[in-house]
Scaffold this motif. Sequence first.
Motif, PDB file in Angstrom:
ATOM      1  N   PHE A 123       0.946  -1.013  -0.018  1.00  0.00           N
ATOM      2  CA  PHE A 123       0.250  -0.076   0.011  1.00  0.00           C
ATOM      3  C   PHE A 123       0.863   1.238  -0.009  1.00  0.00           C
ATOM      4  CE2 PHE A 123      -2.655  -3.024   2.453  1.00  0.00           C
ATOM      5  CZ  PHE A 123      -3.971  -2.701   1.973  1.00  0.00           C
ATOM      6  N   SER A 124       0.814   2.327  -0.937  1.00  0.00           N
ATOM      7  CA  SER A 124       1.530   3.490  -0.754  1.00  0.00           C
ATOM      8  C   SER A 124       0.531   4.474  -0.908  1.00  0.00           C
ATOM      9  CB  SER A 124       2.262   3.466  -2.176  1.00  0.00           C
ATOM     10  OG  SER A 124       3.154   4.568  -2.422  1.00  0.00           O
ATOM     11  N   TYR A 125       0.429   5.084   0.327  1.00  0.00           N
ATOM     12  CA  TYR A 125      -0.437   6.201   0.247  1.00  0.00           C
ATOM     13  C   TYR A 125      -1.795   6.039  -0.097  1.00  0.00           C
ATOM     14  CZ  TYR A 125       3.594   9.300   1.823  1.00  0.00           C
ATOM     15  OH  TYR A 125       4.636   9.723   2.369  1.00  0.00           O
ATOM     16  N   THR A 126      -2.473   4.629   0.097  1.00  0.00           N
ATOM     17  CA  THR A 126      -3.701   4.583  -0.183  1.00  0.00           C
ATOM     18  C   THR A 126      -4.637   4.194   1.213  1.00  0.00           C
ATOM     19  OG1 THR A 126      -2.907   2.266  -0.546  1.00  0.00           O
ATOM     20  CG2 THR A 126      -3.246   3.841  -2.504  1.00  0.00           C
ATOM     21  N   LEU A 127      -4.094   3.480   2.234  1.00  0.00           N
ATOM     22  CA  LEU A 127      -5.026   3.490   3.558  1.00  0.00           C
ATOM     23  C   LEU A 127      -5.362   4.553   3.813  1.00  0.00           C
ATOM     24  CD1 LEU A 127      -2.804   0.931   5.598  1.00  0.00           C
ATOM     25  CD2 LEU A 127      -4.667   0.341   4.325  1.00  0.00           C
ATOM     26  N   HIS A 151       4.070  -4.292   2.626  1.00  0.00           N
ATOM     27  CA  HIS A 151       4.898  -3.123   2.799  1.00  0.00           C
ATOM     28  C   HIS A 151       3.957  -1.904   2.736  1.00  0.00           C
ATOM     29  CE1 HIS A 151       9.223  -4.676   2.003  1.00  0.00           C
ATOM     30  NE2 HIS A 151       8.193  -5.694   1.908  1.00  0.00           N
ATOM     31  N   LEU A 152       4.012  -1.086   3.582  1.00  0.00           N
ATOM     32  CA  LEU A 152       3.128   0.278   3.408  1.00  0.00           C
ATOM     33  C   LEU A 152       3.900   1.270   3.902  1.00  0.00           C
ATOM     34  CD1 LEU A 152       1.969  -2.375   5.989  1.00  0.00           C
ATOM     35  CD2 LEU A 152       0.049  -0.947   5.569  1.00  0.00           C
ATOM     36  N   VAL A 153       3.428   2.418   3.186  1.00  0.00           N
ATOM     37  CA  VAL A 153       3.898   3.827   3.589  1.00  0.00           C
ATOM     38  C   VAL A 153       2.566   4.892   3.227  1.00  0.00           C
ATOM     39  CG1 VAL A 153       4.702   4.374   1.125  1.00  0.00           C
ATOM     40  CG2 VAL A 153       5.632   5.591   3.108  1.00  0.00           C
ATOM     41  N   ASP A 154       2.787   5.702   4.181  1.00  0.00           N
ATOM     42  CA  ASP A 154       1.612   6.673   4.350  1.00  0.00           C
ATOM     43  C   ASP A 154       1.955   7.821   5.079  1.00  0.00           C
ATOM     44  OD1 ASP A 154      -1.200   7.494   3.742  1.00  0.00           O
ATOM     45  OD2 ASP A 154      -1.908   5.512   3.508  1.00  0.00           O
ATOM     46  N   PHE A 155       0.850   8.713   5.196  1.00  0.00           N
ATOM     47  CA  PHE A 155       0.990   9.855   6.001  1.00  0.00           C
ATOM     48  C   PHE A 155       0.790   9.313   7.435  1.00  0.00           C
ATOM     49  CE2 PHE A 155      -1.046  11.628   2.180  1.00  0.00           C
ATOM     50  CZ  PHE A 155      -0.185  12.772   2.032  1.00  0.00           C
ATOM     51  N   GLY A 156       1.848  10.096   8.248  1.00  0.00           N
ATOM     52  CA  GLY A 156       1.859   9.850   9.513  1.00  0.00           C
ATOM     53  C   GLY A 156       1.108  10.902  10.436  1.00  0.00           C
ATOM     54  N   GLY A 157       1.664  10.987  11.939  1.00  0.00           N
ATOM     55  CA  GLY A 157       0.794  11.826  12.587  1.00  0.00           C
ATOM     56  C   GLY A 157       1.597  13.058  12.725  1.00  0.00           C
ATOM     57  N   HIS A 177     -10.452  13.909   0.893  1.00  0.00           N
ATOM     58  CA  HIS A 177     -10.971  12.968   1.769  1.00  0.00           C
ATOM     59  C   HIS A 177      -9.503  12.000   2.272  1.00  0.00           C
ATOM     60  CE1 HIS A 177     -15.224  13.660   0.771  1.00  0.00           C
ATOM     61  NE2 HIS A 177     -14.602  14.116  -0.350  1.00  0.00           N
ATOM     62  N   VAL A 178      -8.415  12.608   2.315  1.00  0.00           N
ATOM     63  CA  VAL A 178      -7.516  11.689   2.965  1.00  0.00           C
ATOM     64  C   VAL A 178      -7.268  11.837   4.426  1.00  0.00           C
ATOM     65  CG1 VAL A 178      -4.975  11.457   2.818  1.00  0.00           C
ATOM     66  CG2 VAL A 178      -6.214  11.992   0.692  1.00  0.00           C
ATOM     67  N   ILE A 179      -7.350  10.817   5.119  1.00  0.00           N
ATOM     68  CA  ILE A 179      -6.972  11.078   6.653  1.00  0.00           C
ATOM     69  C   ILE A 179      -5.930  10.245   6.895  1.00  0.00           C
ATOM     70  CG2 ILE A 179      -8.285  10.539   8.761  1.00  0.00           C
ATOM     71  CD1 ILE A 179     -11.064  10.690   7.213  1.00  0.00           C
ATOM     72  N   PRO A 180      -5.028  10.774   7.812  1.00  0.00           N
ATOM     73  CA  PRO A 180      -3.799   9.747   8.273  1.00  0.00           C
ATOM     74  C   PRO A 180      -4.284   9.022   9.316  1.00  0.00           C
ATOM     75  CG  PRO A 180      -3.067  12.348   8.002  1.00  0.00           C
ATOM     76  CD  PRO A 180      -4.620  12.357   7.786  1.00  0.00           C
ATOM     77  N   ARG A 181      -3.721   7.720   9.314  1.00  0.00           N
ATOM     78  CA  ARG A 181      -4.263   6.496   9.787  1.00  0.00           C
ATOM     79  C   ARG A 181      -3.417   6.386  11.161  1.00  0.00           C
ATOM     80  NH1 ARG A 181      -9.070   6.946   7.994  1.00  0.00           N
ATOM     81  NH2 ARG A 181      -9.124   6.293   6.050  1.00  0.00           N
ATOM     82  N   ASP A 182      -3.594   7.538  12.127  1.00  0.00           N
ATOM     83  CA  ASP A 182      -2.924   7.358  13.521  1.00  0.00           C
ATOM     84  C   ASP A 182      -2.754   6.196  14.379  1.00  0.00           C
ATOM     85  OD1 ASP A 182      -2.364  10.108  12.907  1.00  0.00           O
ATOM     86  OD2 ASP A 182      -4.431  10.879  14.035  1.00  0.00           O
ATOM     87  N   ALA A 183      -3.781   5.096  14.174  1.00  0.00           N
ATOM     88  CA  ALA A 183      -3.892   3.762  14.686  1.00  0.00           C
ATOM     89  C   ALA A 183      -3.287   2.737  13.900  1.00  0.00           C
ATOM     90  CB  ALA A 183      -5.337   3.495  14.942  1.00  0.00           C
ATOM     91  N   LEU A 205      10.212  13.149  10.725  1.00  0.00           N
ATOM     92  CA  LEU A 205       9.680  13.590  12.089  1.00  0.00           C
ATOM     93  C   LEU A 205       8.286  13.505  11.977  1.00  0.00           C
ATOM     94  CD1 LEU A 205      11.158  17.422  11.688  1.00  0.00           C
ATOM     95  CD2 LEU A 205      12.023  15.524  12.846  1.00  0.00           C
ATOM     96  N   GLY A 206       7.895  12.276  11.690  1.00  0.00           N
ATOM     97  CA  GLY A 206       6.484  11.694  11.817  1.00  0.00           C
ATOM     98  C   GLY A 206       5.669  12.022  10.707  1.00  0.00           C
ATOM     99  N   TYR A 207       6.197  12.726   9.608  1.00  0.00           N
ATOM    100  CA  TYR A 207       5.382  12.939   8.439  1.00  0.00           C
ATOM    101  C   TYR A 207       5.151  11.748   7.690  1.00  0.00           C
ATOM    102  CZ  TYR A 207       4.114  14.952   3.629  1.00  0.00           C
ATOM    103  OH  TYR A 207       3.631  15.152   2.532  1.00  0.00           O
ATOM    104  N   ALA A 208       5.652  10.903   7.746  1.00  0.00           N
ATOM    105  CA  ALA A 208       5.281   9.403   7.291  1.00  0.00           C
ATOM    106  C   ALA A 208       5.229   8.463   8.271  1.00  0.00           C
ATOM    107  CB  ALA A 208       6.102   9.115   5.871  1.00  0.00           C
ATOM    108  N   GLN A 209       4.595   7.122   7.825  1.00  0.00           N
ATOM    109  CA  GLN A 209       4.660   5.914   8.242  1.00  0.00           C
ATOM    110  C   GLN A 209       4.979   4.904   7.540  1.00  0.00           C
ATOM    111  OE1 GLN A 209       1.371   5.354  11.554  1.00  0.00           O
ATOM    112  NE2 GLN A 209       0.287   6.407   9.794  1.00  0.00           N
TER     113      GLN A 209
END
Length: 218
Positions: A123-127, A151-157, A177-183, A205-209
């Motif tokens: 998943f690349s910035y899709t979750l 493997h996953l990469v996405d927005f972080g907190g 309609h993009v929401i970072p998945r903090d959980a 700096l937490g920009y990504a996960q």
Amino acid sequence: MSTTLANAGLMDRIYRRQRHVYDLSRKYYLLGRDRLIDGLAPPPGGRVLEIGCGTARNLIAVAHRHPAAPLFGIDLSLEMLDTARRRVDREGLGMRIRLAHADATGFDPAPLFGVPGFSRIFFSYTLSMIPEWERALAQSVVWLQPGGELHLVDFGGQERLPRWFRGGLRQWLALFHVIPRDALEGALARLPGDIDVRRFERPHLGYAQYAVCRRAAP
């Protein structure tokens, strides 16, 4: 109208025009995609699936980085898939990259592609764009073969970035309609017991996960 149809319609409305400039506009802030691609390292003959393949930008990059891997992609947006198929054909990769219209929360690769599973799924910035993202995560590992990796990469907190930046970024992402998945870290820990979280990082700096999970080999 079902949730899937509603989500598909929303994605098509969002990307009907954006798909033409999507890759140019996203390359500056979708950090970590190329690192994920480099790290896939599929085994010889190992099949690779991208969930939410969009314009096929990532799959084309994977094709060049890992030239022996059979590649597959699914997306809920028919508009994105139209662009993806055109790009794949222009690159001459139609024999290596197979695409299908499918919902990340309930797909089966057998009727879609005639294959039983994958050695790498990513998943690349899709979750952050999938409303039922935990269902999509759980569904993905159903088709992960023994010894395979997710493997996953996405927005972080953005927890180590200035508060003004974090607030502004989240407001801007919400417009699409993009929401970072903090959980996310907790959701990965709740995956089936034979799925081991090998790596979980919050770069920039937490920009990504960034995460890598592995299914136990027999």
